[in-house]
Design a protein around this motif. Sequence first.
Motif, PDB file in Angstrom:
ATOM      1  N   ASN A 137       0.838  -1.486   0.084  1.00 45.81           N
ATOM      2  CA  ASN A 137      -0.037   0.315   0.177  1.00 45.81           C
ATOM      3  C   ASN A 137       0.762   1.240  -0.423  1.00 45.81           C
ATOM      4  O   ASN A 137       0.534   2.093  -0.248  1.00 45.81           O
ATOM      5  CB  ASN A 137      -0.954   0.477   1.076  1.00 45.81           C
ATOM      6  CG  ASN A 137      -0.051  -0.393   3.025  1.00 45.81           C
ATOM      7  OD1 ASN A 137       0.840  -0.458   2.630  1.00 45.81           O
ATOM      8  ND2 ASN A 137      -1.045   0.350   3.829  1.00 45.81           N
ATOM      9  N   CYS A 426     -12.085  -5.473  -4.071  1.00 41.86           N
ATOM     10  CA  CYS A 426     -11.850  -4.712  -2.389  1.00 41.86           C
ATOM     11  C   CYS A 426     -13.255  -4.487  -2.411  1.00 41.86           C
ATOM     12  O   CYS A 426     -13.353  -4.456  -0.718  1.00 41.86           O
ATOM     13  CB  CYS A 426     -10.905  -3.495  -2.481  1.00 41.86           C
ATOM     14  SG  CYS A 426      -9.532  -4.224  -2.375  1.00 41.86           S
ATOM     15  N   ALA A 458      -3.540  -8.206   5.840  1.00 43.54           N
ATOM     16  CA  ALA A 458      -4.904  -7.267   5.408  1.00 43.54           C
ATOM     17  C   ALA A 458      -5.475  -7.693   4.079  1.00 43.54           C
ATOM     18  O   ALA A 458      -4.754  -9.406   4.305  1.00 43.54           O
ATOM     19  CB  ALA A 458      -3.697  -6.106   3.785  1.00 43.54           C
ATOM     20  N   SER A 459      -6.629  -7.544   3.218  1.00 38.71           N
ATOM     21  CA  SER A 459      -7.155  -8.024   2.465  1.00 38.71           C
ATOM     22  C   SER A 459      -5.562  -8.630   0.684  1.00 38.71           C
ATOM     23  O   SER A 459      -5.264  -7.029   1.031  1.00 38.71           O
ATOM     24  CB  SER A 459      -8.054  -7.576   1.749  1.00 38.71           C
ATOM     25  OG  SER A 459      -8.645  -7.892   0.457  1.00 38.71           O
ATOM     26  N   CYS A 461      -6.670  -8.214  -1.920  1.00 39.19           N
ATOM     27  CA  CYS A 461      -7.699  -7.638  -2.927  1.00 39.19           C
ATOM     28  C   CYS A 461      -6.637  -6.068  -3.097  1.00 39.19           C
ATOM     29  O   CYS A 461      -6.483  -6.151  -3.971  1.00 39.19           O
ATOM     30  CB  CYS A 461      -8.859  -6.855  -2.644  1.00 39.19           C
ATOM     31  SG  CYS A 461      -8.859  -6.111  -1.739  1.00 39.19           S
ATOM     32  N   GLU A 462      -5.726  -5.618  -1.990  1.00 38.39           N
ATOM     33  CA  GLU A 462      -5.232  -4.513  -1.973  1.00 38.39           C
ATOM     34  C   GLU A 462      -4.153  -4.620  -3.308  1.00 38.39           C
ATOM     35  O   GLU A 462      -3.305  -5.341  -2.270  1.00 38.39           O
ATOM     36  CB  GLU A 462      -4.894  -4.235  -1.088  1.00 38.39           C
ATOM     37  CG  GLU A 462      -6.196  -3.804   0.465  1.00 38.39           C
ATOM     38  CD  GLU A 462      -5.542  -3.389   1.583  1.00 38.39           C
ATOM     39  OE1 GLU A 462      -4.970  -2.882   1.651  1.00 38.39           O
ATOM     40  OE2 GLU A 462      -6.417  -3.773   2.215  1.00 38.39           O
ATOM     41  N   SER A 466      -5.197   0.847  -3.217  1.00 38.58           N
ATOM     42  CA  SER A 466      -6.578   0.176  -2.721  1.00 38.58           C
ATOM     43  C   SER A 466      -7.006   0.270  -3.874  1.00 38.58           C
ATOM     44  O   SER A 466      -7.737   1.388  -4.786  1.00 38.58           O
ATOM     45  CB  SER A 466      -7.250   0.323  -1.129  1.00 38.58           C
ATOM     46  OG  SER A 466      -6.693  -0.268  -0.269  1.00 38.58           O
ATOM     47  N   SER A 467      -7.688  -0.476  -4.396  1.00 41.63           N
ATOM     48  CA  SER A 467      -8.637  -0.185  -5.650  1.00 41.63           C
ATOM     49  C   SER A 467      -9.708  -0.250  -5.463  1.00 41.63           C
ATOM     50  O   SER A 467     -10.622  -0.777  -4.818  1.00 41.63           O
ATOM     51  CB  SER A 467      -7.446  -1.362  -6.864  1.00 41.63           C
ATOM     52  OG  SER A 467      -8.870  -1.530  -7.616  1.00 41.63           O
ATOM     53  N   LYS A 468     -10.681   0.518  -6.105  1.00 40.03           N
ATOM     54  CA  LYS A 468     -12.470   0.679  -6.205  1.00 40.03           C
ATOM     55  C   LYS A 468     -12.411   1.069  -7.395  1.00 40.03           C
ATOM     56  O   LYS A 468     -11.862   1.240  -8.006  1.00 40.03           O
ATOM     57  CB  LYS A 468     -12.017   1.873  -4.590  1.00 40.03           C
ATOM     58  CG  LYS A 468     -11.510   1.584  -2.897  1.00 40.03           C
ATOM     59  CD  LYS A 468     -11.825   1.013  -2.417  1.00 40.03           C
ATOM     60  CE  LYS A 468     -11.391   0.555  -1.267  1.00 40.03           C
ATOM     61  NZ  LYS A 468     -11.801  -0.629  -0.292  1.00 40.03           N
ATOM     62  N   ARG A 477      -5.138  -1.386 -12.482  1.00 38.92           N
ATOM     63  CA  ARG A 477      -4.260  -2.336 -10.939  1.00 38.92           C
ATOM     64  C   ARG A 477      -2.538  -2.480 -11.158  1.00 38.92           C
ATOM     65  O   ARG A 477      -2.118  -2.963 -12.286  1.00 38.92           O
ATOM     66  CB  ARG A 477      -4.690  -4.067 -10.008  1.00 38.92           C
ATOM     67  CG  ARG A 477      -6.145  -3.124  -9.267  1.00 38.92           C
ATOM     68  CD  ARG A 477      -6.674  -4.292  -8.524  1.00 38.92           C
ATOM     69  NE  ARG A 477      -6.093  -4.716  -7.952  1.00 38.92           N
ATOM     70  CZ  ARG A 477      -5.509  -5.367  -7.176  1.00 38.92           C
ATOM     71  NH1 ARG A 477      -7.037  -6.297  -6.918  1.00 38.92           N
ATOM     72  NH2 ARG A 477      -4.748  -6.226  -6.313  1.00 38.92           N
ATOM     73  N   LYS A 591      -7.095  -0.266   5.034  1.00 36.46           N
ATOM     74  CA  LYS A 591      -8.092  -0.588   3.717  1.00 36.46           C
ATOM     75  C   LYS A 591      -8.490   0.595   2.973  1.00 36.46           C
ATOM     76  O   LYS A 591      -8.760   0.481   2.491  1.00 36.46           O
ATOM     77  CB  LYS A 591      -8.787  -1.377   4.345  1.00 36.46           C
ATOM     78  CG  LYS A 591      -8.106  -2.942   4.429  1.00 36.46           C
ATOM     79  CD  LYS A 591      -9.118  -4.239   4.652  1.00 36.46           C
ATOM     80  CE  LYS A 591      -9.852  -4.312   4.185  1.00 36.46           C
ATOM     81  NZ  LYS A 591     -11.251  -5.499   4.132  1.00 36.46           N
TER      82      LYS A 591
END
Length: 592
Positions: A137, A426, A458-459, A461-462, A466-468, A477, A591
């Motif tokens: 991150n 995420c 962490a998850s 997915c990051e 963090s990808s949103k 990403r 996150k």
Amino acid sequence: MQHPQRLFFLLPYLFLLFCVGIEAFAVPWVTNDNARFAAPQRHQPSEGKLRSVFPQLTWIRDTAIEKVFGLPPKSTKNGCDKSGSKSGPTSSQLPSTLRAKYGGDVVIRFNLSTPQEEEALAEAADTLFLDVWEFTNNWADIRLREDDVPSLLGLLPKSLQNAYSPLMPDLAKTIYQTYPSIARSEPAFPPTHNDRAFTPTVKKTDGTDNIFFQDYQPYSVIVPWMRLMASMFTTHVRMINIGTSYEGRDIPALRVGVSPSLPQEESNLRKTIIISGGSHAREWISVSTVTYVAWSLITAYGKSPGITKLLQEFDFVFIPTANPDGYVYTWENDRLWRKNRQQTSLRFCRGLDLDRAYGFEWDGATIQSNPCSESYPGEEPFQAVESHRLAEWAKNETENNGVKFVGLLDLHSYSQQVLYPYSYSCNANPPSLENLEELGMGLAKAIRISSGEQYSVASACEGAVSSKQSNGKKVSRMETGGGSAIDWFYHELKVRYSYQIKLRDTGSYGFLLPKENIVPTGEEAFNALKYFGDFLLGNKGIESKLFEDLHRPVEAKIKPGPPVEIEEDPNDGEVIEYEFDELKWDLRRRKR
């Protein structure tokens, strides 16, 4: 007569010792504060002169002793100079093939702070076909030719053009030093410790005495070693075969546990934990760590009550080389090869990313369709042979052999992270998120207590940032997250605790971790596995039922029936909320 002849032979040495000694020890005797005026010009360089004289005196002394008493000359340890510090080869001493392949390569780290910076760096890396080594991150490490650095910077925003720093200015030399030493001046395994080769006491330093863990080992050595372990510890170790790779190599595994003959009754399914490594071929530390943890667990059975209890309650399946073709290729051709060796639609771009080839939420067609990419997942789910073999083996175990997988530890490198599902997005939270977070934090704590190393949780997915989802558009990403092994095992096989652990380090060496880290990293993973087992052995009976309920359709959870009164301690909820409130807040903060 022999001793006088030797003394006569030593007269020149003694004379030289006397002459040099006068110069070396001719230091003015000063007892007052006027020492600063005592011939400063003459004695100013005396410190440097002494440095050059004393090695000569030592050599004369040693030579004299050897000649008089007939002692063998002392040998210098391989890889060390006279001062005891390591001295690696110069660039001109490296093999020509290594210099030709990596001579102009560097690894640089970009510090990222916004999704826009990550998106720009991801697009630039994809445009230039760059090798993204790792990301968290906060940063992203990229390998490229030194001549391509200006081209990369030209594609980046101004905020990133000065936000990078070099990590490995001489990549070829660093690669060369990861291969085992060809010659050793003294036995790597002292004869006095032969009885501890494979039967150690349970201590942290035992692995350092085992020759197998003093270097990274090739596939051709790992497979016989696994056979040896199975033949030596027949009471609780069996060697099995997961399947066959694309090039026809076996994917070997060790099943460790004290269990009755399989298959069993459905009500007594054998709880099993998978520990795998080597999915990405260049991550050698993951391969050695799987073998180290297996060895530690196997040899502790019957000696450690805790380990004995674990092996009575669980089976552990250790898969050191989930990608044998790629691993062999890193030893014989390209040390930094990542994928398997499967042929793609482009003849000159081979290989699929095994950790992006599983069937759950596979997104290769929409995210990454370039066969030359390091994270290319193929043209369809499970196109990668090795991923398909592992998935089919796991499904067969659960359907036909009375096995219930309760845990997965997929070891990778690097960045020192404990990652839990989901990897593909995420925006989707796993049903047992709190349990995954709790155990993940416990694994990191077990490592920190054992070695002091910090592992973040962490998850998966990051990305680097963090990808949103933003206005229906997915932010780019550094690497696609779909088709991950931890997601597939968690969702498809209902493995309650599925983790990807990224081992040492945090970028100083990256994939080229020196061999001195094999045992310390193995100890970290072994302590994490012990915590993992202790957690599953604890009073967690409600979690199994809860996990099954959460995976059922919503309609199945609501059933009519008579009300049941359950007596509860009114303070229980307060205790749980207090215990994990700070933990959840910290994870949410990471996150955001």
